[in-house]
Design a protein around this motif. Sequence first.
Motif, PDB file in Angstrom:
ATOM      1  N   SER A  32      53.387 -10.475 222.715  1.00  7.51           N
ATOM      2  CA  SER A  32      53.948 -10.464 221.366  1.00  7.51           C
ATOM      3  C   SER A  32      54.747  -9.187 221.104  1.00  7.51           C
ATOM      4  O   SER A  32      55.757  -9.225 220.389  1.00  7.51           O
ATOM      5  N   LEU A  78      55.446 -14.891 216.212  1.00  2.00           N
ATOM      6  CA  LEU A  78      54.550 -15.416 215.188  1.00  2.00           C
ATOM      7  C   LEU A  78      55.004 -16.789 214.702  1.00  2.00           C
ATOM      8  O   LEU A  78      54.180 -17.681 214.468  1.00  2.00           O
ATOM      9  N   TRP A 105      46.988 -15.617 215.408  1.00  3.47           N
ATOM     10  CA  TRP A 105      48.042 -15.263 214.460  1.00  3.47           C
ATOM     11  C   TRP A 105      48.035 -13.768 214.163  1.00  3.47           C
ATOM     12  O   TRP A 105      49.087 -13.130 214.120  1.00  3.47           O
ATOM     13  N   PHE A 109      51.037 -11.202 215.123  1.00  4.47           N
ATOM     14  CA  PHE A 109      51.698 -10.478 214.033  1.00  4.47           C
ATOM     15  C   PHE A 109      51.758  -8.984 214.343  1.00  4.47           C
ATOM     16  O   PHE A 109      52.812  -8.354 214.233  1.00  4.47           O
ATOM     17  N   ASN A 112      54.159  -8.378 217.368  1.00  6.54           N
ATOM     18  CA  ASN A 112      55.564  -8.538 216.986  1.00  6.54           C
ATOM     19  C   ASN A 112      56.049  -7.367 216.140  1.00  6.54           C
ATOM     20  O   ASN A 112      57.153  -6.851 216.346  1.00  6.54           O
ATOM     21  N   SER A 210      60.548 -13.805 209.779  1.00  7.63           N
ATOM     22  CA  SER A 210      59.655 -12.667 209.569  1.00  7.63           C
ATOM     23  C   SER A 210      59.772 -11.611 210.659  1.00  7.63           C
ATOM     24  O   SER A 210      59.672 -10.409 210.370  1.00  7.63           O
ATOM     25  N   GLU A 237      58.968  -9.477 203.308  1.00 10.76           N
ATOM     26  CA  GLU A 237      58.106  -9.801 204.445  1.00 10.76           C
ATOM     27  C   GLU A 237      56.963 -10.756 204.093  1.00 10.76           C
ATOM     28  O   GLU A 237      56.749 -11.753 204.794  1.00 10.76           O
ATOM     29  N   VAL A 241      56.720 -14.534 205.588  1.00 10.26           N
ATOM     30  CA  VAL A 241      55.642 -14.962 206.483  1.00 10.26           C
ATOM     31  C   VAL A 241      55.016 -16.260 205.972  1.00 10.26           C
ATOM     32  O   VAL A 241      54.785 -17.207 206.740  1.00 10.26           O
TER      33      VAL A 241
END
Length: 295
Positions: A32, A78, A105, A109, A112, A210, A237, A241
């Motif tokens: 990620s 994500l 998740w 997140f 990323n 996002s 943001e 998301v």
Amino acid sequence: MSYVKPAQLVTRMVDAGESKIFMSTRDTLIRSIMGGAILALAAAFAVTVSVQTGQPLLGAVLFPVGFVLLYLLGFDLLTGVFTLAPLAWVDKRPGVTIGGVLRNWGLVFLGNFGGAFLVAILMAIYFTYGFSTEPSPVGQAIGDIGHGRTIGYADHGAAGMLTLFIRGVLCNWMVSTGVVAAMMSDSVAGKVIGMWLPIMLFFYMGFEHSIVNMFLFPSGLLLGADFTLWDYLLWNEIPTVIGNLVGGITFVAATMYATHGRTAPARIPTVRVRRPKAADAPAVAPVAPELVSQP
């Protein structure tokens, strides 16, 4: 060019979601981080092309190069796991729980954001000669994007928030379509074409992604743009998301699984028997008198 039919495609989607849930923490974070970093570089590239050529469409046409590379290398975003991971739970794969989905998740997140923020720092240094000069025209454009897509939404109040959310929904409808389209082919060319088209569409339309925003807005803040960290979180943001989550699950995961993974029984054709009308009844032939028996 090979083609995977939708029913087989859904099985691949569920398998992919299951593998991501059971992936180790180390591998999830590495993949990620790299996914966020490569997408951030692609965003910087697309903005650079748009500014230097004055052709935003050209920037949108070229932006998918980053998305294609990161998925061919097996990295994660994500927006993609929003769509794939829940399918393994819905399909009742052994050992898959809601907790496992949320864990995936959360890790993606964080990864990323870490990758995108790293590139934001590197590009801020690049655009300012190590913060020794004013930002280059590209750096100024990134700052303007951050201002327009935070304060610009805030100026419209609730209507701006609704617009932001809808752009997030539409974004992951297209991005997740690209993720799934990559599974429709077993050839590199087929995967590239499948991903390129919806990603180009989302970028040119200005939908809210996002992870792209994890680069653009922190980069804008580092370059001195006229908005705050709170503006970024509240007016971009967080709603983005949520919108990405809703768009991926609703318009890609749920629809594909409902119609191709759990296809409803086919309708049985109804045969209607036509009853003859009185006018259609055959006429009764008259009986000859000589054939009538006498008492």
